[in-house]
Design a protein around this motif. Structure first.
Motif, PDB file in Angstrom:
ATOM      1  N   ARG A  69      54.777 -63.888 -47.124  1.00 51.17           N
ATOM      2  CA  ARG A  69      53.389 -63.590 -47.463  1.00 51.17           C
ATOM      3  C   ARG A  69      52.999 -64.103 -48.845  1.00 51.17           C
ATOM      4  NH1 ARG A  69      50.578 -60.477 -44.143  1.00 51.17           N
ATOM      5  NH2 ARG A  69      51.483 -60.439 -42.050  1.00 51.17           N
ATOM      6  N   GLN A  70      53.952 -64.063 -49.769  1.00 52.33           N
ATOM      7  CA  GLN A  70      53.645 -64.601 -51.108  1.00 52.33           C
ATOM      8  C   GLN A  70      53.462 -66.116 -51.043  1.00 52.33           C
ATOM      9  OE1 GLN A  70      56.968 -62.983 -53.320  1.00 52.33           O
ATOM     10  NE2 GLN A  70      55.728 -61.306 -54.141  1.00 52.33           N
ATOM     11  N   LEU A  72      52.410 -67.809 -48.451  1.00 52.14           N
ATOM     12  CA  LEU A  72      51.117 -68.082 -47.810  1.00 52.14           C
ATOM     13  C   LEU A  72      49.969 -67.879 -48.792  1.00 52.14           C
ATOM     14  CD1 LEU A  72      51.504 -66.378 -44.310  1.00 52.14           C
ATOM     15  CD2 LEU A  72      51.717 -68.801 -44.906  1.00 52.14           C
ATOM     16  N   ALA A  73      50.041 -66.790 -49.548  1.00 49.03           N
ATOM     17  CA  ALA A  73      48.945 -66.483 -50.470  1.00 49.03           C
ATOM     18  C   ALA A  73      48.776 -67.596 -51.497  1.00 49.03           C
ATOM     19  CB  ALA A  73      49.204 -65.145 -51.161  1.00 49.03           C
ATOM     20  N   ALA A  76      47.451 -70.860 -50.054  1.00 53.52           N
ATOM     21  CA  ALA A  76      45.996 -70.811 -49.834  1.00 53.52           C
ATOM     22  C   ALA A  76      45.262 -70.895 -51.156  1.00 53.52           C
ATOM     23  CB  ALA A  76      45.623 -69.528 -49.094  1.00 53.52           C
ATOM     24  N   CYS A  77      45.778 -70.253 -52.158  1.00 57.61           N
ATOM     25  CA  CYS A  77      45.051 -70.118 -53.422  1.00 57.61           C
ATOM     26  C   CYS A  77      46.015 -70.320 -54.587  1.00 57.61           C
ATOM     27  CB  CYS A  77      44.420 -68.723 -53.463  1.00 57.61           C
ATOM     28  SG  CYS A  77      43.142 -68.563 -54.704  1.00 57.61           S
ATOM     29  N   ALA A  79      45.747 -70.984 -57.507  1.00 57.21           N
ATOM     30  CA  ALA A  79      45.370 -70.415 -58.802  1.00 57.21           C
ATOM     31  C   ALA A  79      46.048 -69.078 -59.043  1.00 57.21           C
ATOM     32  CB  ALA A  79      43.847 -70.250 -58.884  1.00 57.21           C
ATOM     33  N   LEU A  80      46.423 -68.383 -57.969  1.00 62.68           N
ATOM     34  CA  LEU A  80      47.054 -67.075 -58.127  1.00 62.68           C
ATOM     35  C   LEU A  80      48.493 -67.161 -58.640  1.00 62.68           C
ATOM     36  CD1 LEU A  80      45.739 -65.274 -54.937  1.00 62.68           C
ATOM     37  CD2 LEU A  80      45.176 -64.710 -57.297  1.00 62.68           C
ATOM     38  N   SER A  83      49.888 -65.124 -61.519  1.00 63.74           N
ATOM     39  CA  SER A  83      50.256 -63.707 -61.465  1.00 63.74           C
ATOM     40  C   SER A  83      51.731 -63.508 -61.804  1.00 63.74           C
ATOM     41  CB  SER A  83      49.967 -63.154 -60.066  1.00 63.74           C
ATOM     42  OG  SER A  83      50.670 -61.951 -59.869  1.00 63.74           O
ATOM     43  N   VAL A  86      54.634 -62.953 -59.061  1.00 61.03           N
ATOM     44  CA  VAL A  86      55.106 -63.960 -58.129  1.00 61.03           C
ATOM     45  C   VAL A  86      56.414 -64.575 -58.612  1.00 61.03           C
ATOM     46  CG1 VAL A  86      54.552 -66.126 -57.008  1.00 61.03           C
ATOM     47  CG2 VAL A  86      52.740 -64.470 -57.434  1.00 61.03           C
ATOM     48  N   SER A 105      46.165 -79.700 -50.232  1.00 61.53           N
ATOM     49  CA  SER A 105      45.351 -78.631 -49.629  1.00 61.53           C
ATOM     50  C   SER A 105      45.838 -78.275 -48.231  1.00 61.53           C
ATOM     51  CB  SER A 105      43.876 -79.050 -49.554  1.00 61.53           C
ATOM     52  OG  SER A 105      43.129 -78.074 -48.835  1.00 61.53           O
ATOM     53  N   VAL A 106      46.041 -76.981 -47.977  1.00 60.41           N
ATOM     54  CA  VAL A 106      46.355 -76.538 -46.618  1.00 60.41           C
ATOM     55  C   VAL A 106      45.138 -76.684 -45.711  1.00 60.41           C
ATOM     56  CG1 VAL A 106      48.184 -74.924 -47.298  1.00 60.41           C
ATOM     57  CG2 VAL A 106      45.810 -74.118 -47.161  1.00 60.41           C
TER      58      VAL A 106
END
Lengths: 478, 478
Positions: A69-70, A72-73, A76-77, A79-80, A83, A86, A105-106
């Motif tokens: 899940r990390q 995937l997140a 997708a983004c 920029a995160l 954090s 991560v 890009s996905v």
């Protein structure tokens, strides 16, 4: 002038009228209806519906794997990635994946067969699993195994020597096969698994099935589901060798549904590819397609729609036809492909995500093992029930005695006895399972398929409900 | 005993041998090869390949919409919601979406037709777009429009009155249609768009096509691509009324490929649903299927594989057949569905994400408009080129004069003249476009399709390359 419909039941593709997919069939529809009634406050003899109709792991409480899940997140983004929560190996994995996406890009299309990186990882996974070389060129990513099984079966839709094509499938089977054969207009040649011997796949039954089907059709392919769905048996290596020889002698293409290969409880899993390889020539030159998915195993990401097929030794023209058909659909979900990458190459010891990953994976597989043993024990302890040992998969497929009078009542209601039974079970206890007739079963025997994925408490509640229901049902109809 | 293949070009599904999908065809394969050569340092008359073969927006530099990506990231990994970079409206949207996923996981299967929430949002979008009621029950989510178009066309695979079924498609067309018709074994009935009148759809040409096809087949459906792909024209309301009447008179099911409805440059878009409604009885009772995707428009999330079909007024039995076939495939990607939700209900003024969203969307649509005007002007300024005005979509489809001697050289090389031209263009300039023969064109006329999505500099570089190439090509062969 009265407007008639352009498309009617009379002129619509008749194959599509014949599709039945019991896992999402009338019992589920009724269960959904009951859930809405409960929400509205309608009184029932139970407080909630227990959905045990589909191997939808997260829906049944299996938690997602954090590493996946990390990734995937961040894919997708990106920029995160700033954090602090991560881990570095997640960031690294995301960089690798995005480097393989056009312009990072996905949201860009991937090649039709999947991202180059992910296909390479799949090949590495396969080579490590089997100790047999694997090529990324033989790997096709798809929207789950279903998508790819349908694509492959589509290749066989052709009369041969004037005879219609047929495909051998086990009974009981997973209704993706019967449904897809119906849709494609392929004939279904049943071979029965031997319930008295732990759902073994008997050679003489394969021969019988082939002989009978060959009278009026050309049998082209043999589907084997290993670990079994709904039956949960895992094939022995000896048995697989027999099957391979049988397929070789009759020139059958083997489709190996191996999606439950990570859901192993009590017996080792061998892939058809490995066993073919071990057998040497001429068997090691046979064509084969094997299917794996992210929707099962410890990842169990059903909603992401990701899986792959390894199709080996296809003739070049056949491969080209398959690839052309896949190209028209563009590509599978790129985020799904990223999840598959994580499943193919999970964190290993020494990486920051490993401790958490390893704990999550162990907990999931331990729960599955416990539930399999509980299901086996509990079902067999109900008078009138018998249940073979569950070697793998995520299902129990117990056999149920249904009294003659109940069978007549079912006939009066226009239902199969097992449908009648499951519907009554649902109405009286809220437990939603799928009648054996949706998978196929020997005439006169009755079963249902239940997932074994619920948390322990919920599972015990389900078993208690089934036990109580069966006693009262039997009393009523004996 | 010599092992023969089970599957050969002779006994494989012959329909699948006929699939051709030029957008990912031989020219692209050659372009990929050249890219690898460039990486290895092989000398070429250019430094990079310009891929203009496919409407793959992110791959061509269109940035993803931040709101969508933040929603996806948090839907995959809700723990990241703690990040201070995530606006409140993103968090709210994610909560709404996860509330509609079983046990709050995008890893659980959704209903086959899609999450209830997202189907409702689609219906709201449609109702607002058309001012005509729309029902979530008519909305089917899929893995992009391609998936759904194939599913719908599958309904027509049935002989009627002993005649094989045919489907009318425009020429030029998007090869998803020709490819899918081939795969399904449906006959293709061509109607030609009128290049001399800005690719108008002429009624008498529809009639001619229907009449000719009806001699040996039963024409069952009419495909209309609006805005046009590859042609970029947008239909007027009057023209649509004629088309609807034509379909009504001949009892044709209309498939409206409306995937470029948000890529509008110079003419208003009307949906077939709205125009049918405005026309009143009997036209407002006709069946219709319309297709929309996340892969186009301002979102342009090709890699996420999400889209929907609105299929209205289907007969109940037909609807049931369609739904059974969809159920076998389980469901479309749940993360894709989340993206679709964002497209159907983007941020509005007053919400925290709105300023950024609105700036991103405006920039994308402004660039598209600029590029459409530049392409039109520049192509028309090249001697030997002509290009109709681009009302919508993301493509130019210029017509190119190819000298007789070049046509003979093409024949000698076993190629269509436009393939020969595009291949030479690729080899000499690195510009990768798709020959018109992949879409269909009137005999003796030659075109190619180019995306108009590149950043301004790259686009100008591409136009300059084409101009120089055409001059030298013409000199060489005249």
């Amino acid at each position: 002038m009265k407007l008639e419909k352009c498309l009617t039941e009379k002129n619509v593709n008749q194959n599509m009228l014949n599709i039945s997919y019991a896992v999402r069939g009338p019992i589920l529809q009724r269960a959904l209806h009951i859930e809405r009634e409960l929400e509205k406050g309608v009184k029932k003899p139970f407080r909630r519906v227990v959905r045990a109709n589909i191997g939808d792991c997260h829906a049944l409480g299996q938690p997602p794997v954090t590493f996946i899940r990390q990734v995937l997140a961040l894919a997708a983004c990106p920029a995160l990635a700033a954090s602090p929560d991560v881990p570095d190996d997640v960031k690294l994995r995301v960089r690798e994946l995005l480097d393989d996406c056009t312009k990072g890009s996905v949201g860009a299309y991937s090649p039709s067969a999947g991202l180059t990186l992910v296909r390479r990882r799949v090949a590495q996974f396969l080579a490590a699993r089997d100790g047999v070389p694997a090529s990324p060129d033989d790997v096709y990513l798809g929207a789950g195994a279903s998508d790819l099984i349908k694509a492959l079966l589509g290749l066989f839709v052709q009369h041969v020597d004037g005879k219609p094509p047929a495909v051998m499938i086990p009974i009981p089977q997973y209704p993706l096969f019967s449904g897809t054969l119906s849709e494609l207009g392929l004939r279904q040649a049943n071979y029965y698994l031997d319930e008295e011997h732990d759902w073994a796949l008997q050679l003489q039954e394969l021969e019988r099935s082939w002989r009978e089907a060959s009278q009026e059709s050309h049998v082209r392919a043999l589907v084997v589901i290993n670990p079994g769905n709904p039956t949960g048996q895992v094939l022995t290596r000896d048995n697989m060798q027999e099957i391979i020889k049988f397929a070789y002698e009759h020139q059958l293409f083997i489709l190996a549904d191996e999606v439950y290969q990570e859901n192993i409880i009590s017996k080792p899993f061998h892939s058809f590819k490995k066993v073919m390889h071990e057998m040497g020539a001429p068997y090691s030159s046979m064509e084969l397609a094997s299917f794996v998915t992210c929707s099962k195993g410890w990842a169990a990401e059903c909603g992401l729609r990701a899986g792959f097929m390894e199709a080996v030794r296809l003739q070049e023209g056949v491969r080209a036809a398959l690839e052309a058909a896949r190209a028209v659909a563009q590509c599978p979900s790129v985020l799904g492909q990223c999840a598959l990458d994580c499943v193919m190459k999970p964190p290993v010891a020494g990486e920051p995500s490993y401790p958490r990953f390893s704990q999550e994976k162990r907990a999931t597989l331990r729960a599955l093992g416990e539930r399999a043993r509980t299901a086996h024990r509990e079902f067999n302890s109900i008078p009138g029930y018998s249940c073979n040992i569950i070697d793998g998969s995520m299902f129990a497929f117990p056999r149920v005695e249904i009294p003659e009078r109940a069978q007549r009542a079912a006939a009066d209601a226009g239902l199969q006895p097992d449908e009648f039974y499951c519907l009554r079970l649902l109405e009286e206890t809220g437990v939603c399972v799928v009648p054996g007739s949706g998978f196929g079963q020997r005439a006169g025997s009755f079963h249902f398929r239940s997932t074994i994925l619920h948390p322990a408490d919920e599972f015990q509640h389900m078993m208690d409900s089934v036990r109580r229901f069966h006693a009262s049902f039997t009393r009523q109809y004996s």
